[in-house]
Design a protein around this motif. Structure first.
Motif, PDB file in Angstrom:
ATOM      1  N   GLU A  63       0.824  -1.203   0.000  1.00  0.00           N
ATOM      2  CA  GLU A  63       0.000   0.000   0.000  1.00  0.00           C
ATOM      3  C   GLU A  63       0.865   1.263   0.000  1.00  0.00           C
ATOM      4  OE1 GLU A  63      -3.124   0.144  -0.590  1.00  0.00           O
ATOM      5  OE2 GLU A  63      -3.482   2.248  -0.084  1.00  0.00           O
ATOM      6  N   ILE A  64       1.959   1.237   0.773  1.00  0.00           N
ATOM      7  CA  ILE A  64       2.820   2.420   0.845  1.00  0.00           C
ATOM      8  C   ILE A  64       3.698   2.517  -0.402  1.00  0.00           C
ATOM      9  CG2 ILE A  64       4.661   3.543   2.144  1.00  0.00           C
ATOM     10  CD1 ILE A  64       3.539   2.113   4.633  1.00  0.00           C
ATOM     11  N   ARG A  65       4.152   1.369  -0.886  1.00  0.00           N
ATOM     12  CA  ARG A  65       5.064   1.281  -2.042  1.00  0.00           C
ATOM     13  C   ARG A  65       6.310   2.130  -1.799  1.00  0.00           C
ATOM     14  NH1 ARG A  65       1.665  -0.672  -7.219  1.00  0.00           N
ATOM     15  NH2 ARG A  65       0.063  -1.677  -5.997  1.00  0.00           N
ATOM     16  N   GLY A  66       6.904   2.602  -2.877  1.00  0.00           N
ATOM     17  CA  GLY A  66       8.060   3.480  -2.749  1.00  0.00           C
ATOM     18  C   GLY A  66       9.236   2.820  -2.059  1.00  0.00           C
ATOM     19  N   ARG A  67       9.985   3.614  -1.301  1.00  0.00           N
ATOM     20  CA  ARG A  67      11.236   3.165  -0.734  1.00  0.00           C
ATOM     21  C   ARG A  67      11.046   2.033   0.273  1.00  0.00           C
ATOM     22  NH1 ARG A  67      13.667   8.764  -0.328  1.00  0.00           N
ATOM     23  NH2 ARG A  67      13.465   8.800  -2.588  1.00  0.00           N
ATOM     24  N   PHE A  68      10.009   2.166   1.109  1.00  0.00           N
ATOM     25  CA  PHE A  68       9.729   1.150   2.125  1.00  0.00           C
ATOM     26  C   PHE A  68       9.596  -0.222   1.466  1.00  0.00           C
ATOM     27  CE2 PHE A  68       6.461  -1.181   4.641  1.00  0.00           C
ATOM     28  CZ  PHE A  68       7.198  -1.350   5.796  1.00  0.00           C
ATOM     29  N   ILE A  99      11.554  -5.701   0.213  1.00  0.00           N
ATOM     30  CA  ILE A  99      11.741  -6.797  -0.739  1.00  0.00           C
ATOM     31  C   ILE A  99      13.201  -7.209  -0.816  1.00  0.00           C
ATOM     32  CG2 ILE A  99      11.693  -7.268  -3.219  1.00  0.00           C
ATOM     33  CD1 ILE A  99       9.078  -7.546  -1.629  1.00  0.00           C
ATOM     34  N   TRP A 100      14.027  -6.212  -0.733  1.00  0.00           N
ATOM     35  CA  TRP A 100      15.460  -6.434  -0.781  1.00  0.00           C
ATOM     36  C   TRP A 100      15.888  -7.304   0.402  1.00  0.00           C
ATOM     37  CZ3 TRP A 100      19.774  -3.812   1.783  1.00  0.00           C
ATOM     38  CH2 TRP A 100      20.955  -3.852   1.045  1.00  0.00           C
ATOM     39  N   ILE A 101      15.433  -6.929   1.605  1.00  0.00           N
ATOM     40  CA  ILE A 101      15.772  -7.699   2.806  1.00  0.00           C
ATOM     41  C   ILE A 101      15.229  -9.126   2.678  1.00  0.00           C
ATOM     42  CG2 ILE A 101      15.423  -7.880   5.293  1.00  0.00           C
ATOM     43  CD1 ILE A 101      15.328  -4.862   5.424  1.00  0.00           C
ATOM     44  N   CYS A 102      13.993  -9.236   2.243  1.00  0.00           N
ATOM     45  CA  CYS A 102      13.394 -10.569   2.089  1.00  0.00           C
ATOM     46  C   CYS A 102      14.241 -11.436   1.163  1.00  0.00           C
ATOM     47  CB  CYS A 102      11.989 -10.468   1.506  1.00  0.00           C
ATOM     48  SG  CYS A 102      10.778  -9.901   2.672  1.00  0.00           S
ATOM     49  N   ASP A 103      14.651 -10.854   0.054  1.00  0.00           N
ATOM     50  CA  ASP A 103      15.396 -11.638  -0.919  1.00  0.00           C
ATOM     51  C   ASP A 103      16.734 -12.097  -0.362  1.00  0.00           C
ATOM     52  OD1 ASP A 103      13.380 -11.498  -2.673  1.00  0.00           O
ATOM     53  OD2 ASP A 103      14.233  -9.931  -3.952  1.00  0.00           O
ATOM     54  N   ILE A 104      17.343 -11.247   0.452  1.00  0.00           N
ATOM     55  CA  ILE A 104      18.598 -11.660   1.068  1.00  0.00           C
ATOM     56  C   ILE A 104      18.376 -12.889   1.938  1.00  0.00           C
ATOM     57  CG2 ILE A 104      20.359 -11.026   2.755  1.00  0.00           C
ATOM     58  CD1 ILE A 104      20.244  -8.235   1.708  1.00  0.00           C
ATOM     59  N   PHE A 105      17.319 -12.819   2.783  1.00  0.00           N
ATOM     60  CA  PHE A 105      17.076 -13.947   3.670  1.00  0.00           C
ATOM     61  C   PHE A 105      16.658 -15.190   2.908  1.00  0.00           C
ATOM     62  CE2 PHE A 105      16.988 -10.810   7.110  1.00  0.00           C
ATOM     63  CZ  PHE A 105      17.798 -11.475   8.006  1.00  0.00           C
ATOM     64  N   LEU A 106      15.914 -14.974   1.833  1.00  0.00           N
ATOM     65  CA  LEU A 106      15.459 -16.129   1.051  1.00  0.00           C
ATOM     66  C   LEU A 106      16.620 -16.842   0.365  1.00  0.00           C
ATOM     67  CD1 LEU A 106      12.120 -14.895  -0.527  1.00  0.00           C
ATOM     68  CD2 LEU A 106      12.449 -16.793   1.051  1.00  0.00           C
ATOM     69  N   SER A 107      17.724 -16.131   0.180  1.00  0.00           N
ATOM     70  CA  SER A 107      18.829 -16.758  -0.530  1.00  0.00           C
ATOM     71  C   SER A 107      19.649 -17.673   0.382  1.00  0.00           C
ATOM     72  CB  SER A 107      19.714 -15.694  -1.177  1.00  0.00           C
ATOM     73  OG  SER A 107      20.271 -14.890  -0.170  1.00  0.00           O
ATOM     74  N   TYR A 118       3.603   9.941 -13.722  1.00  0.00           N
ATOM     75  CA  TYR A 118       3.686   8.685 -12.974  1.00  0.00           C
ATOM     76  C   TYR A 118       5.128   8.321 -12.659  1.00  0.00           C
ATOM     77  CZ  TYR A 118      -1.229   7.837 -13.783  1.00  0.00           C
ATOM     78  OH  TYR A 118      -2.595   7.925 -13.773  1.00  0.00           O
ATOM     79  N   VAL A 119       6.074   9.075 -13.221  1.00  0.00           N
ATOM     80  CA  VAL A 119       7.476   8.775 -12.968  1.00  0.00           C
ATOM     81  C   VAL A 119       7.841   9.351 -11.606  1.00  0.00           C
ATOM     82  CG1 VAL A 119       9.826   9.067 -13.794  1.00  0.00           C
ATOM     83  CG2 VAL A 119       7.953   8.859 -15.411  1.00  0.00           C
ATOM     84  N   ARG A 120       8.356   8.483 -10.747  1.00  0.00           N
ATOM     85  CA  ARG A 120       8.676   8.941  -9.403  1.00  0.00           C
ATOM     86  C   ARG A 120       9.923   9.820  -9.402  1.00  0.00           C
ATOM     87  NH1 ARG A 120       5.909   6.227  -5.461  1.00  0.00           N
ATOM     88  NH2 ARG A 120       4.879   4.371  -6.255  1.00  0.00           N
TER      89      ARG A 120
END
Ligand code: ATP
Ligand code: SF4
Ligand code: MG
Lengths: 289, 609
Positions: free
Chosen positions: A111-116, A121-129, B287-289
């Motif tokens: 819902e927030i998207r963006g940097r958060f 996702i980045w952290i998740c992928d690290i742990f998933l590896s 739409y481009v951030r």
């Protein structure tokens, strides 16, 4: 055809549970029996987990020990009943915990998207590896094998997958028009997640919950098998398989019964999941009579 | 050679009372290999039911009573479901009206196009990539990797629809079913999709069934037309015969209804003196951030320099082709999309970019109704909850007060009070759209933004909903911002029309003036794109409107955005400087380098040549 099925599934079946199938009933029954065992198992066990009842190691079934005795001469039935709460309880608690945290984070990321979102996702992928067993070994090496540590460890291992899934599910829903309307109304983030997104993602999440729970049951077994799970004299079913392994050569039931029970538990979960995620076959079978 | 043969098909549908009543009464239909057959008729004629039966599929709530469906000699209806599914997967493909509901929102376009290959494992990986690229080009879509990495919601409606077709064509189906594939599209996009579809059908060489209510469209693509009414075939014949020499009375009426007519005069009674409700000033959006270390890039804007006002009780229509930024503008005003330049004011007060940061009062005053009846209501909530939420949110109504007010609102949109206890899935598309309208009016709004609220509905239902909107406007003193691609509707409904192109205003004014010369060359193109019931209309229009638009056309950000397609473009002027605003009358403005005299001199058809 997949498209057709998708539209219809999307439109009608979010709310309703699928019709019960024979296998679905079997799965639910297995789960119910297991749940009863987990709750009341210790109470109905004739002996304590540690009590030596005589008759020697790997004794045959008798009045005192209906399923025989284990490698130390303890009543197998009692140990199985005591162990149920570990195998089932830990798996359930850990999965529940992992889901509560994972859904919150995954939904918020969607819902927030963006940097958060990107960082999550980045952290998740690290742990998933990393292999999960390796992660577990690291945590247990650091914190010991107490019950809370075990539960938290398994919950933590589940987390990245649950985050990724619930994020994907929420992403799909969050661009739908009814969510946009709620957003335009000025609804708060918790309201959007709780009212609009969560109720519409229960099916896929329930299915994943089943799969994760099977994973947890097997994972505890493998930890116990390595001697890192529940510590003696208590034992979960996986641990009992390990300690009684040599009994197989004597034809004793001591290793086979706990293994069988783990199999049945996982089977029950999977049958229920299949039922929950199943297509609605009725529409197909109805079209010609 | 007959490829598909349907004999004496009877399909029954379950009424709400649980009875089974026939909806299709003994239809015979055959389709030769490589033939495109159109099923045409009004809502409820059984078009989709027959088309789905060709796949051996009965929608939930319907069942086959009797008949035969032979596909390449194989009897579909008596096959076990699993083999039927296998045949469908391997030989048939289905394109639904609503691309948004059929595309998986969580997968990229590329992944979804690849999926059928993955499932049926019919080609080596390299071949797949080549085939996908070829299909995308065939359908006039960018085949660049950046495009295939987008998610469905990042495409325009026309692009989504063509992606659906690409997916359907990946496995070279021998039977393709298209169910109203262009109904939800605007006229200029429809032409592109039709053109692409026609080429792709010729390429594919399979048979196709094209379901539509629009005879003018069908006449462009079909070899043969089957007219359905109330579950029976009225007449069938080759396209030229049906269009030029219909035999049955019903077909004659149908053909008559599609003959070109002069646009009706709109009501047109705007209160010019009143202060504007909503003022939009130089608004732009993208739409481009924002990224660190990257300067904002104006050419990435999907809205640019939008300036207009909305007066109390006015219906302002926004038209323009797919991707022109209509929805984006609606979203900007609704607080769903931030602006990156300019201002939006409501009753003189600046509005925050995000709905969350707006005052309750501003949120209440501006309500939005969206396009898709399937997706605009939460499937897990009863109607009572859906309409009750704004009552609770804006007016703090208690659970005891809500039901009475919900009943009033339902009555207002012409639905019985007991619908409050239903779930959206238990309502028809038109009824759901009425609920969405009731939900918007629950907030007692001053402005209702309607984004294509009619485009997913059948013509008849759409007309009823439009009448409802008219009635509500008269009763509730509300202004409409009415996004639509249906120019005929707009002409009768709106007080003013705004024509958007590439995120800029081309022209704004009362419909009677905008749709007559002098008008903007793009308005002329729009008007000429409305399908006309005439064989070869598509071919002629495509030829005369060349160069055709290509998605993501390069535009340097200066000059007139339309200049690459404009027949009147002046070298060195139109591509170099932004067009000036020419005031035709007090309410009618055209943004164009050409003078009003020059624009009047060219008729609406010749100025696009
Ligand atoms: N979420 C998004 N992310 C990136 N680009 C987007 C997004 N939504 C829209 N766009 C792009 O912005 C432009 C304007 O889109 P918009 O949806 O406003 O057009 P529209 O006029 O409403 O079209 P349609 O008639 O197809 O609904 C298009 O080029 C589109 O591809
Ligand atoms: S400004 Fe030039 S290019 Fe643009 S519409 Fe007018 S004549 Fe055509
Ligand atoms: Mg739009």
């Amino acid at each position: 055809m997949t498209m057709l099925a998708q539209t219809e599934r999307g439109a009608r079946s979010i709310r309703r549970l699928p019709d019960l199938t024979t296998l679905g009933i079997l799965g639910l029954l297995l789960l119910a029996v297991n749940a009863l065992l987990a709750v009341f198992g210790s109470a109905i066990a004739p002996h304590s987990a540690a009590e030596l009842i005589g008759g020697g190691a790997f004794g045959p079934p008798s009045d005192a020990a209906p399923w025989g005795t284990d490698y130390l001469g303890r009543d197998l039935l009692s140990r199985v009943l005591h162990g149920a709460k570990y195998s089932i309880g830990i798996a359930a608690a850990a999965t529940l915990l992992g889901f509560l945290a994972g859904i919150s984070i995954g939904f918020a990321a969607a819902e927030i998207r963006g940097r958060f979102d990107v960082v999550m996702i980045w952290i998740c992928d690290i742990f998933l590896s990393f292999p999960s067993i390796l992660l577990a070994l690291l945590v247990i090496a650091g914190f010991g094998t107490s019950l809370p540590v075990l539960i938290l460890t398994i919950a933590f291992i589940q987390l990245p997958r649950v985050i990724r899934l619930s994020r994907a599910v929420a992403m799909g829903i969050s661009t739908l028009e009814f969510v946009e309307v709620a957003r335009a109304r000025g609804e708060s983030l918790p309201s959007i997640l709780g009212r609009e997104i969560l109720p519409n993602s229960l099916r896929p999440l329930a299915v994943e919950f089943g799969l994760r729970m099977s994973f947890a049951v097997l994972f505890i077994s493998s930890l116990s098998f390595l001697g890192l799970g529940i510590q003696p004299p208590e034992a979960d079913w996986g641990g009992m398989v390990r300690e009684n392994l040599s009994g197989i050569y004597y034809g004793a039931l001591a290793a086979i019964i706990p293994a069988l029970l783990i199999g049945l538990l996982v089977l029950g979960i999977n049958l229920t999941v299949d039922w929950l995620s199943g297509e609605v076959p009725k529409a197909e079978s109805q079209d010609l009579r | 050679m007959t490829f598909l043969d349907i004999r004496n098909l009877v399909v029954e549908g379950r009424t709400p009372a649980g009875e089974w009543l026939p909806t299709v009464h003994g239809v015979d239909l055959s389709v030769a290999a490589g033939e495109v057959v159109a099923l045409i008729g009004e809502s409820g004629a059984g078009k989709s039911t027959v088309a789905l039966a060709a796949m051996g599929y009965a929608r939930p709530g319907t069942r086959f009573r009797q008949g035969q469906v032979r596909l390449a000699g194989q009897e579909m209806l008596t096959l076990p479901p699993s083999s039927r599914r296998r045949i469908r997967g391997a030989q048939m493909a289905y394109v639904a009206q609503s691309a948004q509901a059929s595309l998986n929102p969580a997968m990229t376009i590329g992944e979804q196009i690849h999926e059928p290959f993955a499932i049926h494992r019919i080609m080596p990986e390299g071949g797949v990539r080549q085939r996908v690229a070829q299909l995308l080009t065939r359908l006039d879509l960018p085949s660049a990797a950046a495009f295939t990495r987008r998610y469905p919601h990042q495409l325009s409606g026309g692009q989504q629809q063509r992606v659906m077709m690409a997916m359907a064509l990946t496995c070279s189906p021998s039977l393709l079913i298209l169910d109203e594939p262009t109904t939800a599209l605007d006229a200029t996009t429809q032409i592109e999709v039709l053109k692409a579809l026609k080429a792709a059908l010729a390429d594919n060489r399979g048979a196709a069934i094209y379901v539509s209510h629009d005879l003018a469209v069908v006449a462009q693509v079909a070899d043969r037309i089957v007219v359905l009414r109330n579950g029976r075939i009225v007449e069938q014949g080759i396209t030229a015969d049906i269009v030029d020499a219909p035999r049955e009375l019903y077909t004659q009426q149908l053909v008559e209804a599609f003959r070109p007519r002069a646009p009706a005069k709109p009501a047109g009674s705007i209160d010019n003196g009143a202060a504007a409700l909503l003022e939009v000033e130089d608004a732009s959006s993208t739409y481009v951030r924002d990224r660190l270390f990257r300067k904002p890039d104006k050419t990435q804007n999907v809205l640019n320099d939008i300036t207009f006002d909305l007066r109390p009780r006015e219906a302002l229509a926004i038209v323009g082709e797919s991707g022109s930024g209509k929805s984006t503008l609606a979203r900007v005003i609704a607080g769903l999309q931030p602006i990156n330049g300019g201002r939006v004011r409501f009753r003189g007060n600046s509005l925050a970019g995000r709905s969350r940061d707006r005052s309750r009062e501003a949120l209440r005053a501006i309500q939005i109704v969206l396009q898709s009846p399937d997706l605009s209501l939460n499937p897990g909530q009863r109607i009572q909850q859906a309409i009750g939420r704004p009552l609770q949110f804006f007016f703090g109504m208690s659970n005891a007060e809500i039901p009475a007010r919900v009943a009033e609102l339902l009555a207002m949109v012409g639905l019985p009070a007991d619908y409050a206890g239903r779930f959206p899935s238990e309502l028809s598309g038109g009824q759901r759209q009425r609920v969405s309208i009731a939900r918007a009016f629950a907030a007692r709004p001053d402005i209702v933004i309607c984004d294509e609220i009619l485009s997913a509905l059948d013509a008849l239902v759409a007309r009823q909903v439009l009448d409802l909107m008219r009635k509500l406007r008269a009763e509730h003193d509300v202004a409409y911002l009415f996004v639509s691609h249906d120019i005929a509707t707009v002409a009768t409904f709106a007080d003013r029309v705004m024509v958007l192109y590439a995120g800029r205003i081309c022209e704004i004014g009362p419909p009677a003036e905008v749709f007559q010369p002098p008008h903007h060359p793009y308005t002329a193109l729009l008007l000429s794109s409305v399908p006309v019931l005439r064989l070869n209309w598509l071919k002629e229009t495509v030829a005369s409107n060349a160069p055709r638009p290509t998605q993501g056309r390069a535009w340097n950000g200066v000059g007139c955005p339309f200049h690459a397609r404009c027949g009147l473009a002046v070298r060195g002027q139109c591509d170099a400087a932004p067009p000036p605003i020419r005031q035709v009358t007090k309410d009618h403005a055209i943004h164009c380098h050409r003078s009003i005299a020059e624009l009047s001199a060219v008729g609406s058809s010749s100025c696009v040549a």
